[in-house]
Motif scaffolding. Structure first.
Motif, PDB file in Angstrom:
ATOM      1  N   ILE A  54      -2.254   9.433  42.509  1.00 57.70           N
ATOM      2  CA  ILE A  54      -2.499   9.452  41.066  1.00 57.70           C
ATOM      3  C   ILE A  54      -4.005   9.609  40.875  1.00 57.70           C
ATOM      4  O   ILE A  54      -4.782   8.839  41.420  1.00 57.70           O
ATOM      5  CB  ILE A  54      -2.034   8.144  40.406  1.00 57.70           C
ATOM      6  N   GLU A  55      -4.400  10.606  40.097  1.00 58.79           N
ATOM      7  CA  GLU A  55      -5.806  10.821  39.791  1.00 58.79           C
ATOM      8  C   GLU A  55      -5.989  10.824  38.285  1.00 58.79           C
ATOM      9  O   GLU A  55      -5.321  11.582  37.573  1.00 58.79           O
ATOM     10  CB  GLU A  55      -6.304  12.136  40.379  1.00 58.79           C
ATOM     11  N   ILE A  56      -6.873   9.943  37.806  1.00 61.90           N
ATOM     12  CA  ILE A  56      -7.172   9.841  36.379  1.00 61.90           C
ATOM     13  C   ILE A  56      -8.681   9.913  36.231  1.00 61.90           C
ATOM     14  O   ILE A  56      -9.419   9.267  36.973  1.00 61.90           O
ATOM     15  CB  ILE A  56      -6.618   8.533  35.783  1.00 61.90           C
ATOM     16  N   SER A  57      -9.140  10.673  35.258  1.00 57.96           N
ATOM     17  CA  SER A  57     -10.582  10.882  35.103  1.00 57.96           C
ATOM     18  C   SER A  57     -11.291   9.608  34.659  1.00 57.96           C
ATOM     19  O   SER A  57     -10.736   8.771  33.954  1.00 57.96           O
ATOM     20  CB  SER A  57     -10.859  11.999  34.093  1.00 57.96           C
ATOM     21  N   GLN A  58     -12.540   9.484  35.068  1.00 56.72           N
ATOM     22  CA  GLN A  58     -13.383   8.357  34.690  1.00 56.72           C
ATOM     23  C   GLN A  58     -13.575   8.334  33.171  1.00 56.72           C
ATOM     24  O   GLN A  58     -13.610   7.277  32.557  1.00 56.72           O
ATOM     25  CB  GLN A  58     -14.737   8.472  35.412  1.00 56.72           C
ATOM     26  N   GLU A  59     -13.661   9.502  32.556  1.00 53.48           N
ATOM     27  CA  GLU A  59     -13.866   9.590  31.107  1.00 53.48           C
ATOM     28  C   GLU A  59     -12.672   9.005  30.348  1.00 53.48           C
ATOM     29  O   GLU A  59     -12.840   8.320  29.345  1.00 53.48           O
ATOM     30  CB  GLU A  59     -14.100  11.030  30.689  1.00 53.48           C
ATOM     31  N   TYR A  60     -11.450   9.271  30.842  1.00 54.85           N
ATOM     32  CA  TYR A  60     -10.258   8.708  30.195  1.00 54.85           C
ATOM     33  C   TYR A  60     -10.314   7.185  30.224  1.00 54.85           C
ATOM     34  O   TYR A  60     -10.092   6.525  29.211  1.00 54.85           O
ATOM     35  CB  TYR A  60      -8.983   9.213  30.885  1.00 54.85           C
ATOM     36  N   ASP A  95     -18.882   7.124  28.650  1.00 55.87           N
ATOM     37  CA  ASP A  95     -18.565   5.933  29.427  1.00 55.87           C
ATOM     38  C   ASP A  95     -19.577   4.809  29.214  1.00 55.87           C
ATOM     39  O   ASP A  95     -19.779   3.977  30.081  1.00 55.87           O
ATOM     40  CB  ASP A  95     -18.441   6.276  30.904  1.00 55.87           C
ATOM     41  N   LYS A  96     -20.177   4.749  28.046  1.00 51.21           N
ATOM     42  CA  LYS A  96     -21.212   3.770  27.735  1.00 51.21           C
ATOM     43  C   LYS A  96     -20.695   2.352  27.977  1.00 51.21           C
ATOM     44  O   LYS A  96     -19.732   1.915  27.375  1.00 51.21           O
ATOM     45  CB  LYS A  96     -21.656   3.922  26.286  1.00 51.21           C
ATOM     46  N   GLY A  97     -21.350   1.645  28.896  1.00 49.25           N
ATOM     47  CA  GLY A  97     -21.028   0.253  29.157  1.00 49.25           C
ATOM     48  C   GLY A  97     -19.790   0.004  29.983  1.00 49.25           C
ATOM     49  O   GLY A  97     -19.394  -1.138  30.158  1.00 49.25           O
ATOM     50  N   VAL A  98     -19.164   1.044  30.512  1.00 46.62           N
ATOM     51  CA  VAL A  98     -17.902   0.890  31.246  1.00 46.62           C
ATOM     52  C   VAL A  98     -18.030   1.510  32.636  1.00 46.62           C
ATOM     53  O   VAL A  98     -18.538   2.617  32.781  1.00 46.62           O
ATOM     54  CB  VAL A  98     -16.738   1.588  30.503  1.00 46.62           C
ATOM     55  N   HIS A  99     -17.562   0.781  33.646  1.00 42.94           N
ATOM     56  CA  HIS A  99     -17.466   1.333  34.994  1.00 42.94           C
ATOM     57  C   HIS A  99     -16.139   0.882  35.581  1.00 42.94           C
ATOM     58  O   HIS A  99     -15.829  -0.315  35.587  1.00 42.94           O
ATOM     59  CB  HIS A  99     -18.625   0.846  35.867  1.00 42.94           C
ATOM     60  N   VAL A 100     -15.323   1.834  36.039  1.00 47.73           N
ATOM     61  CA  VAL A 100     -14.013   1.534  36.615  1.00 47.73           C
ATOM     62  C   VAL A 100     -13.994   2.038  38.049  1.00 47.73           C
ATOM     63  O   VAL A 100     -14.422   3.157  38.330  1.00 47.73           O
ATOM     64  CB  VAL A 100     -12.882   2.218  35.808  1.00 47.73           C
ATOM     65  N   ARG A 101     -13.502   1.190  38.952  1.00 44.47           N
ATOM     66  CA  ARG A 101     -13.379   1.590  40.359  1.00 44.47           C
ATOM     67  C   ARG A 101     -12.088   0.998  40.924  1.00 44.47           C
ATOM     68  O   ARG A 101     -11.465   0.148  40.295  1.00 44.47           O
ATOM     69  CB  ARG A 101     -14.598   1.151  41.153  1.00 44.47           C
ATOM     70  N   THR A 102     -11.688   1.487  42.090  1.00 45.23           N
ATOM     71  CA  THR A 102     -10.468   0.988  42.722  1.00 45.23           C
ATOM     72  C   THR A 102     -10.821   0.087  43.894  1.00 45.23           C
ATOM     73  O   THR A 102     -11.855   0.247  44.530  1.00 45.23           O
ATOM     74  CB  THR A 102      -9.591   2.146  43.243  1.00 45.23           C
ATOM     75  N   SER A 103      -9.922  -0.854  44.156  1.00 40.44           N
ATOM     76  CA  SER A 103     -10.085  -1.748  45.301  1.00 40.44           C
ATOM     77  C   SER A 103      -8.713  -2.298  45.669  1.00 40.44           C
ATOM     78  O   SER A 103      -8.081  -2.966  44.851  1.00 40.44           O
ATOM     79  CB  SER A 103     -11.045  -2.886  44.957  1.00 40.44           C
ATOM     80  N   GLY A 104      -8.269  -1.999  46.862  1.00 43.00           N
ATOM     81  CA  GLY A 104      -7.008  -2.530  47.355  1.00 43.00           C
ATOM     82  C   GLY A 104      -5.800  -2.186  46.499  1.00 43.00           C
ATOM     83  O   GLY A 104      -4.921  -3.004  46.319  1.00 43.00           O
ATOM     84  N   GLY A 105      -5.758  -0.993  45.937  1.00 42.55           N
ATOM     85  CA  GLY A 105      -4.619  -0.574  45.141  1.00 42.55           C
ATOM     86  C   GLY A 105      -4.672  -1.001  43.686  1.00 42.55           C
ATOM     87  O   GLY A 105      -3.791  -0.682  42.917  1.00 42.55           O
ATOM     88  N   GLY A 106      -5.722  -1.735  43.293  1.00 47.96           N
ATOM     89  CA  GLY A 106      -5.867  -2.147  41.896  1.00 47.96           C
ATOM     90  C   GLY A 106      -7.177  -1.644  41.330  1.00 47.96           C
ATOM     91  O   GLY A 106      -8.027  -1.124  42.048  1.00 47.96           O
ATOM     92  N   LEU A 107      -7.334  -1.789  40.036  1.00 52.10           N
ATOM     93  CA  LEU A 107      -8.544  -1.345  39.362  1.00 52.10           C
ATOM     94  C   LEU A 107      -9.471  -2.522  39.101  1.00 52.10           C
ATOM     95  O   LEU A 107      -9.011  -3.619  38.779  1.00 52.10           O
ATOM     96  CB  LEU A 107      -8.192  -0.694  38.021  1.00 52.10           C
ATOM     97  N   ILE A 108     -10.757  -2.271  39.223  1.00 56.33           N
ATOM     98  CA  ILE A 108     -11.770  -3.248  38.848  1.00 56.33           C
ATOM     99  C   ILE A 108     -12.581  -2.625  37.727  1.00 56.33           C
ATOM    100  O   ILE A 108     -13.108  -1.526  37.865  1.00 56.33           O
ATOM    101  CB  ILE A 108     -12.670  -3.622  40.038  1.00 56.33           C
ATOM    102  N   VAL A 109     -12.653  -3.329  36.613  1.00 55.87           N
ATOM    103  CA  VAL A 109     -13.332  -2.829  35.417  1.00 55.87           C
ATOM    104  C   VAL A 109     -14.575  -3.681  35.174  1.00 55.87           C
ATOM    105  O   VAL A 109     -14.483  -4.909  35.120  1.00 55.87           O
ATOM    106  CB  VAL A 109     -12.410  -2.902  34.185  1.00 55.87           C
ATOM    107  N   ASP A 110     -15.733  -3.029  35.045  1.00 53.58           N
ATOM    108  CA  ASP A 110     -16.981  -3.700  34.687  1.00 53.58           C
ATOM    109  C   ASP A 110     -17.360  -3.268  33.284  1.00 53.58           C
ATOM    110  O   ASP A 110     -17.402  -2.072  32.985  1.00 53.58           O
ATOM    111  CB  ASP A 110     -18.116  -3.322  35.648  1.00 53.58           C
ATOM    112  N   LEU A 111     -17.635  -4.244  32.408  1.00 50.32           N
ATOM    113  CA  LEU A 111     -18.016  -3.967  31.021  1.00 50.32           C
ATOM    114  C   LEU A 111     -19.357  -4.619  30.717  1.00 50.32           C
ATOM    115  O   LEU A 111     -19.583  -5.769  31.082  1.00 50.32           O
ATOM    116  CB  LEU A 111     -16.985  -4.552  30.056  1.00 50.32           C
ATOM    117  N   HIS A 112     -20.222  -3.892  30.041  1.00 52.82           N
ATOM    118  CA  HIS A 112     -21.502  -4.422  29.577  1.00 52.82           C
ATOM    119  C   HIS A 112     -21.460  -4.366  28.059  1.00 52.82           C
ATOM    120  O   HIS A 112     -21.340  -3.282  27.476  1.00 52.82           O
ATOM    121  CB  HIS A 112     -22.665  -3.595  30.131  1.00 52.82           C
TER     122      HIS A 112
END
Length: 119
Positions: A11-17, A55-72
């Motif tokens: 599954i590939e989903i864009s960072q912008e989405y 993507d102002k203030g948002v960073h999403v990455r994957t780790s171990g099959g799940g998503l990690i979301v960082d918000l500022h």
């Protein structure tokens, strides 16, 4: 691009989405004044003629099959920050999992500023 593999394939989903989805969900929470750009997002904004990056203030990455979301974020001065953060974590987790059917492993919220509601 966020890529996750499951039993059916990749599954590939864009960072912008993800940025739009997460940013909208967080911004709708009570007490949030706005999103805060990271230093690299700030540089991209300057190079883009001062316009906000999607993507102002948002960073999403994957780790171990799940998503990690960082918000500022920036919050309203005088509000209960712990309550605001709990609300954001719950809303972002629910919104992402409902929209993508992907597990959110962690939501990290960084309160970078306090502002008055009018600012």
């Amino acid at each position: 691009m966020i890529s996750l593999e499951n039993q059916y394939g990749t599954i590939e989903i864009s960072q912008e989405y993800f940025a739009n989805l997460v940013g909208r969900a967080a911004s709708e929470c009570f007490g949030v004044v706005g999103m805060i750009s990271s230093p690299t997002q700030g540089i991209r904004s300057i190079m883009n003629g001062g316009k906000d990056v999607p993507d102002k203030g948002v960073h999403v990455r994957t780790s171990g099959g799940g998503l990690i979301v960082d918000l500022h974020i920036a919050v309203v001065y005088g509000m209960n920050i712990a309550a605001i953060v709990r609300s954001i974590v719950n809303k972002v987790r629910y919104t992402v999992e409902q929209a993508t059917n992907l597990e959110v492993a962690k939501v990290n919220v960084f309160v970078d500023a306090m502002k008055t509601e009018n600012a």
